[in-house]
Design an enzyme around this catalytic site. Structure first.
Site, short mmCIF file in Angstrom:
data_model
loop_
_atom_site.label_atom_id
_atom_site.label_comp_id
_atom_site.label_asym_id
_atom_site.label_seq_id
_atom_site.Cartn_x
_atom_site.Cartn_y
_atom_site.Cartn_z
N LYS A 18 -35.47 50.16 15.23
CA LYS A 18 -35.86 49.40 16.44
C LYS A 18 -35.80 50.29 17.67
CE LYS A 18 -32.51 46.32 15.93
NZ LYS A 18 -31.89 46.77 14.66
N ARG A 93 -31.57 37.45 17.76
CA ARG A 93 -31.18 37.63 16.37
C ARG A 93 -30.48 36.40 15.77
NH1 ARG A 93 -28.26 43.21 15.72
NH2 ARG A 93 -28.76 43.80 17.82
N ARG A 132 -26.74 59.11 12.09
CA ARG A 132 -27.30 58.96 13.43
C ARG A 132 -26.40 59.54 14.54
NH1 ARG A 132 -28.83 53.08 15.28
NH2 ARG A 132 -26.78 52.62 14.44
N ARG A 166 -21.92 56.31 17.27
CA ARG A 166 -21.42 54.95 17.54
C ARG A 166 -20.23 54.60 16.66
NH1 ARG A 166 -26.85 51.39 17.65
NH2 ARG A 166 -25.46 49.92 16.60
N ARG A 177 -22.70 44.45 8.88
CA ARG A 177 -23.87 44.21 9.75
C ARG A 177 -25.10 43.84 8.92
NH1 ARG A 177 -23.57 49.76 12.68
NH2 ARG A 177 -25.67 49.35 13.43
P1 AP5 Z 1 -32.46 53.44 15.14
O1 AP5 Z 1 -33.77 53.52 15.81
O2 AP5 Z 1 -31.24 53.80 15.89
O3 AP5 Z 1 -32.30 51.99 14.45
P2 AP5 Z 1 -31.96 50.56 15.10
O4 AP5 Z 1 -32.78 49.55 14.40
O5 AP5 Z 1 -32.03 50.64 16.58
O6 AP5 Z 1 -30.48 50.41 14.58
P3 AP5 Z 1 -29.20 49.81 15.30
O7 AP5 Z 1 -28.02 50.28 14.47
O8 AP5 Z 1 -29.19 50.16 16.75
O9 AP5 Z 1 -29.40 48.29 15.10
P4 AP5 Z 1 -28.31 47.18 15.21
O10 AP5 Z 1 -29.12 45.96 15.23
O11 AP5 Z 1 -27.28 47.26 14.14
O12 AP5 Z 1 -27.52 47.59 16.52
P5 AP5 Z 1 -27.66 47.12 18.04
O13 AP5 Z 1 -27.33 48.27 18.90
O14 AP5 Z 1 -28.93 46.42 18.27
O15 AP5 Z 1 -32.56 54.36 13.82
C1 AP5 Z 1 -31.40 54.63 13.04
C2 AP5 Z 1 -31.39 56.12 12.63
O16 AP5 Z 1 -32.50 56.38 11.78
C3 AP5 Z 1 -31.51 57.12 13.80
O17 AP5 Z 1 -30.71 58.25 13.52
C4 AP5 Z 1 -32.99 57.55 13.79
O18 AP5 Z 1 -33.16 58.86 14.27
C5 AP5 Z 1 -33.35 57.42 12.31
N1 AP5 Z 1 -34.72 56.94 12.11
C6 AP5 Z 1 -35.34 55.90 12.74
N2 AP5 Z 1 -36.60 55.73 12.24
C7 AP5 Z 1 -36.74 56.68 11.27
C8 AP5 Z 1 -37.81 57.01 10.38
N3 AP5 Z 1 -38.98 56.33 10.38
N4 AP5 Z 1 -37.62 58.01 9.49
C9 AP5 Z 1 -36.44 58.70 9.46
N5 AP5 Z 1 -35.39 58.45 10.29
C10 AP5 Z 1 -35.55 57.44 11.17
O19 AP5 Z 1 -26.49 46.06 18.14
C11 AP5 Z 1 -25.15 46.47 17.96
C12 AP5 Z 1 -24.24 45.28 17.93
O20 AP5 Z 1 -24.30 44.59 19.18
C13 AP5 Z 1 -24.55 44.21 16.88
O21 AP5 Z 1 -24.02 44.53 15.62
C14 AP5 Z 1 -23.89 42.98 17.52
O22 AP5 Z 1 -22.50 43.04 17.33
C15 AP5 Z 1 -24.17 43.18 18.99
N6 AP5 Z 1 -25.41 42.53 19.42
C16 AP5 Z 1 -26.54 43.16 19.88
N7 AP5 Z 1 -27.51 42.28 20.14
C17 AP5 Z 1 -27.00 41.05 19.86
C18 AP5 Z 1 -27.55 39.74 19.88
N8 AP5 Z 1 -28.81 39.52 20.26
N9 AP5 Z 1 -26.74 38.71 19.50
C19 AP5 Z 1 -25.47 38.93 19.12
N10 AP5 Z 1 -24.90 40.16 19.04
C20 AP5 Z 1 -25.66 41.21 19.41
MG MG Z 2 -30.64 50.40 18.14
#
Ligand code: AP5
Ligand code: MG
Length: 220
Positions: A18, A93, A132, A166, A177
């Site tokens: 994402k 989400r 990552r 992270r 997760r």
């Molecule tokens: P990356 O692009 O970082 O993936 P991402 O989908 O952004 O993953 P996140 O871990 O950030 O998602 P998440 O939903 O768990 O965390 P968030 O911060 O939103 O890619 C990952 C890796 O792969 C990178 O190293 C990248 O370089 C590599 N990569 C990407 N694409 C690639 C490709 N095509 N090929 C090869 N490599 C690739 O949320 C964190 C926490 O916050 C949640 O767990 C929750 O506790 C809280 N939170 C956030 N939003 C909410 C909400 N709306 N409601 C409740 N709690 C929430």
């Molecule tokens: Mg992210």
């Protein structure tokens, strides 16, 4: 209702790409990238009461409460840079969050244009998350194997030399997760399918291949 095609939601499991794809879309469409995870981590680093409460939940892989996150997004969408659109990453989400977003959009006299689900198998997700890291200064995202910096220790985008991993990117939290995504977030997909907004793309290819698929869906 008026819309310009730039009110976008990216949905994917943790590590599904994402954030990586939202940065590509931000640069192509010139609308802000709104990551709720990033907003909460920033609040945690700043030590605000909301940030500290969220940090304890995030570090265990749990969601923060809907009202907290809806309040955060509601304030952010009121800022002038969101007038022409946005890329939502990690929100909504839960079903209550999706409904709250519809209400917020309705109040603003606009609507979502596309909800795009990036599908990635679990084994690949775990590899992506465990490797990552990101630039502390500009947030550019890297991976030990899939996307290392061009010059070791130097950010390709801003030349920064400090990098972050992270705290929730560990095996135990990732498994939790992923379970939460399956149980609570995937039921949001039919909600958008019913509204005719949902497209699903294969996110297992290279970053460029996935961006190309997104480009076709969004039509730019
Ligand atoms: P990356 O692009 O970082 O993936 P991402 O989908 O952004 O993953 P996140 O871990 O950030 O998602 P998440 O939903 O768990 O965390 P968030 O911060 O939103 O890619 C990952 C890796 O792969 C990178 O190293 C990248 O370089 C590599 N990569 C990407 N694409 C690639 C490709 N095509 N090929 C090869 N490599 C690739 O949320 C964190 C926490 O916050 C949640 O767990 C929750 O506790 C809280 N939170 C956030 N939003 C909410 C909400 N709306 N409601 C409740 N709690 C929430
Ligand atoms: Mg992210």
């Amino acid at each position: 209702m008026i819309s310009n095609g730039k009110h976008l939601v990216l949905m994917a499991p943790p590590g599904g790409g994402k954030g990586t794809q939202a940065r590509v879309l931000r640069d192509a469409l010139h609308v802000p990238h709104l990551s709720t995870g990033e907003m909460l981590r920033n609040a945690g680093r700043a030590g605000t009461p909301l940030g500290l409460q969220a940090k304890a939940l995030i570090d265990k892989g749990n969601f923060v409460p809907d009202d907290m996150i809806v309040g955060l997004i509601s304030e952010r969408l009121d800022e002038p840079d969101c007038k022409e659109g946005f890329i939502l990453d990690g929100f909504p989400r839960t079903l209550p969050q999706a409904k709250a977003l519809d209400e917020l959009m309705f109040e603003k006299g606009t609507r979502l244009d596309h909800v795009i689900e990036i599908q990635v198998p679990n084994d690949l997700i775990i590899q992506r998350i465990i490797g990552r890291f990101s630039c502390t200064d500009c947030g550019a995202m890297y991976h030990d194997t899939f996307k290392p910096t061009k010059v070791f220790g130097i950010c390709d985008e801003c030349g920064g030399t400090s990098f972050t991993r992270r705290q929730d990117d560990n095996w135990e939290t990732v498994v939790s997760r992923l379970k939460t995504y399956q149980a609570i977030t995937t039921p949001v997909l039919p909600y958008y399918e019913y509204q005719g907004l949902l497209s699903s793309i294969d996110g297992a290819g290279t970053v460029e291949a996935v961006s190309e698929k997104l480009r076709k869906v969004i039509g730019f």
